[in-house]
Structure formats: C-alpha cells, structure tokens
Design a protein around this motif. Structure first.
Motif, mmCIF file in Angstrom:
data_model
loop_
_atom_site.group_PDB
_atom_site.id
_atom_site.type_symbol
_atom_site.label_atom_id
_atom_site.label_comp_id
_atom_site.label_asym_id
_atom_site.label_seq_id
_atom_site.Cartn_x
_atom_site.Cartn_y
_atom_site.Cartn_z
ATOM 1 N N UNK A 237 0.994 -1.213 0.061
ATOM 2 C CA UNK A 237 0.162 -0.001 0.142
ATOM 3 C C UNK A 237 0.904 1.259 -0.097
ATOM 4 N N UNK A 238 1.957 1.330 0.707
ATOM 5 C CA UNK A 238 2.862 2.244 0.626
ATOM 6 C C UNK A 238 3.737 2.659 -0.707
ATOM 7 N N UNK A 239 3.969 1.319 -1.160
ATOM 8 C CA UNK A 239 4.500 1.198 -2.574
ATOM 9 C C UNK A 239 3.442 2.012 -3.559
ATOM 10 N N UNK A 278 8.364 -9.659 -6.361
ATOM 11 C CA UNK A 278 8.779 -8.435 -5.684
ATOM 12 C C UNK A 278 7.899 -7.413 -6.095
ATOM 13 N N UNK A 279 7.574 -6.595 -5.209
ATOM 14 C CA UNK A 279 6.765 -5.265 -5.444
ATOM 15 C C UNK A 279 7.437 -4.206 -6.129
ATOM 16 N N UNK A 280 6.861 -3.676 -7.175
ATOM 17 C CA UNK A 280 7.622 -2.411 -7.772
ATOM 18 C C UNK A 280 6.565 -1.313 -7.819
ATOM 19 N N UNK A 284 8.708 2.087 -11.339
ATOM 20 C CA UNK A 284 9.822 0.885 -11.764
ATOM 21 C C UNK A 284 10.878 0.291 -10.903
ATOM 22 N N UNK A 285 10.757 1.098 -9.674
ATOM 23 C CA UNK A 285 11.542 0.836 -8.591
ATOM 24 C C UNK A 285 11.280 -0.455 -7.864
ATOM 25 N N UNK A 286 12.160 -1.346 -7.629
ATOM 26 C CA UNK A 286 11.919 -2.840 -7.227
ATOM 27 C C UNK A 286 12.051 -2.626 -5.708
ATOM 28 N N UNK A 287 11.235 -3.371 -4.972
ATOM 29 C CA UNK A 287 11.406 -3.664 -3.700
ATOM 30 C C UNK A 287 11.685 -4.976 -3.308
#
Length: 316
Positions: A237-239, A278-280, A284-287
C-alpha cells in the motif's frame, strides 16, 4: 501479501510429489513431497536450495511419521533454507480467518484542515473484506470535507494481509492509473492499477468492491506514515503511493516484506504461503526484503507530516 482477493488462494490436494486432485487423502510422504514441489516450483528463492539433497533429507526425517502435521517440521526446515521470512507454513488453526465482526477496520479523524485515515491490516473472509471496504469508504467520506490541507494515511500498524481492499479504500487518494506491479524471475509483470474507484491486478479486479467516493479536491497532497510494523500488504500500500509527486512518507523504516505470496490451501486445512514476486512502484523501482526508508524519518511522524502538508498550499 496476498494477491487477487487474498492472493488467489489455490486449493490443492497433494500426491506423488505433484499438485494433483485425488479422491483419497494423501499420505504423509506424498503430502511432504507435494509441498516441497510447490516451494521448488514457485519460490523466488528456489535457486538457493539443493533440491535433491533437501528432499532426501526431508524424507529421511519423516520416516515413521504417521500424520500430515508430523511433516510440518521437515517443511519448515526447507522453508528456512530458502531464507525468505515471508514464505511460511501455517497450521489449520493459524490459517483460519477471523470472523467478519472481529476484524479491525479503517477509521478517520480530522483537525485543522488535515484528515487522518488509518488503514489497518486485513486477514478476513469475503464477508470481512466487504465490511472492511464499507467501513473505509464511510471513514473517508466522514472527513473529506475537512481535508483542506491534505491527508495523512497511517500505515504504522498495518502488518499486511489482503492489499486489494486497502487500495480500494484509498482509491480516491491514489487516483486512476498504474499504482505498481509484481515482478519475478521468468514472469511477465502484473500491473496494479486504479480504475474508477476499483483496484485491479492485470486485467482482473483485485477486489469485488468499488469505492464510489469522490474528493472535492482531486489529487490532494498525502503524507503516509510508516513504522517497523508496516509489513507485506502494508508495504504494498505504501509502494502504491510512491512516485507520486504530491506524496511524502514519514516515520520509520518498514519491516522489509515488500514481496507477494501465492497462498496454497493444503489437504489438511494448513496453508503454504510462497513468496513468488517482488513489489515495484509506478516508477519501476523494485522493492523486496530490505526495509523501505521514509522520505522524512521522524520521531513524531504525524506532527512532521502535518507541518509538511501545511507547506503544500491550499489550506483554508
């Protein structure tokens, strides 16, 4: 984190080391082999394990085991080898969803032109998910007219669960468009988006509900609060807010579970939760397994967020 209405729970019976429907209950051996097959096939960490060795050791340890639950220690040993704390095996008692009446639901308050929307974690059946969304919509509507300076979204105690009702409640603050995606080895990206008040994953609704609420002030500034207790779907949710120029994040680093799970319901009522992607964010930044650090670390994040919102203009 759970994908596509509680991670699109996959109902399976396990036998012969494969996922397969059977008319009879599996033996401990076939149950164990089936669970190991799921881990080997779906885990993003599968290459860390020497599977022939791990399988042989698990089978040796399971010799003489007469119940399905007796294989849990062997399964958890292999899960530990994967090295991902988001992958887990839940017993039938742990896997049981709480009743809809007992779940925590979103709440709101407003003061001095700032609306605060608290979004808790969610593990629930469909009835509970519906109650969560309805309460969230009501909470948002209750303070919408008093949000002249902007919004605070409090995720500090959101430990995860089903992300789609969370995004549905927050749809008016996120606005339409891409909000993030799931990515994994050898997989096409699955995009999350908001369309007309509904959260989508790829070409399918993530939740059945639609949020009909609309803001008097579209695209308002939003401050998101996080802490070490913000995990899994709380992090997703933050992402979903990251990459929006009108959003700032405040508080402490998150738990570091910004990955998604497939949930497999096993023959005895247990659940295997396998981390698959993974979440992005929208940029497009990958977490992943590293904590997400806020833009503005703060001991008193709500006060810091309030000061920041008042610098954004538009306060009445």
């Amino acid at each position: 984190m759970r994908r596509a209405l509680a991670a699109a729970v996959v109902l399976v019976l396990l036998g012969a080391g494969l996922v397969a429907a059977q008319s009879s209950a599996p033996t401990p051996r076939t149950y164990l082999l089936g669970v190991l097959n799921l881990l080997r096939r779906y885990s993003i960490d599968r290459d860390r394990v020497d599977w022939p060795r791990a399988e042989a050791e698990a089978l040796r340890a399971a010799e003489g085991v007469s119940t399905l639950s007796g294989t849990y220690p062997m399964i958890r040993t292999v899960i530990a080898e994967l090295g991902n704390p988001h992958t887990s095996l839940l017993s039938p008692a742990q896997a049981k969803a709480p009743s809809a009446e007992t779940i925590e639901v979103p709440s709101s308050r407003a003061e001095n032109g700032i609306a605060v929307l608290t979004i808790p974690g969610l593990i629930a059946d469909p009835e509970g998910e519906h109650r969560y969304v309805e309460a969230g919509i009501a909470a948002l509507r209750a303070v919408e007219a008093r949000a002249s300076c902007g919004w605070i979204v409090d995720l500090r105690e959101n430990s995860g669960g089903n992300m789609w009702p969370m995004l549905t409640v927050l749809a008016p603050l996120l606005g339409d468009g891409v909000a993030g995606s799931f990515v994994g080895p050898g997989l096409a990206a699955k995009v999350w988006s908001i369309r007309g008040g509904q959260a989508w994953v790829g070409d399918h609704p993530g939740a059945a509900e639609v949020n009909p609420a609309r803001l008097t002030r579209p695209s308002p500034p939003v401050a998101v609060l996080t802490s070490r207790n913000t995990a899994s779907s709380g992090e997703a949710t933050l992402v979903a807010f990251r990459g929006l120029g009108r959003v700032g994040t405040f508080g402490g680093p998150t738990a570091g579970f910004a990955t998604s799970n497939e949930v497999f319901a096993l023959a005895d009522g247990a659940q295997l939760r396998v981390t698959t992607t993974f979440d992005t964010d929208r940029a497009g930044r990958i977490y992943g397994v590293e904590p997400i650090v806020p833009d503005f670390p703060a001991q008193d994040p709500e006060a810091a967020a309030g000061q920041w919102l008042r610098t954004r203009g538009g306060c009445a």
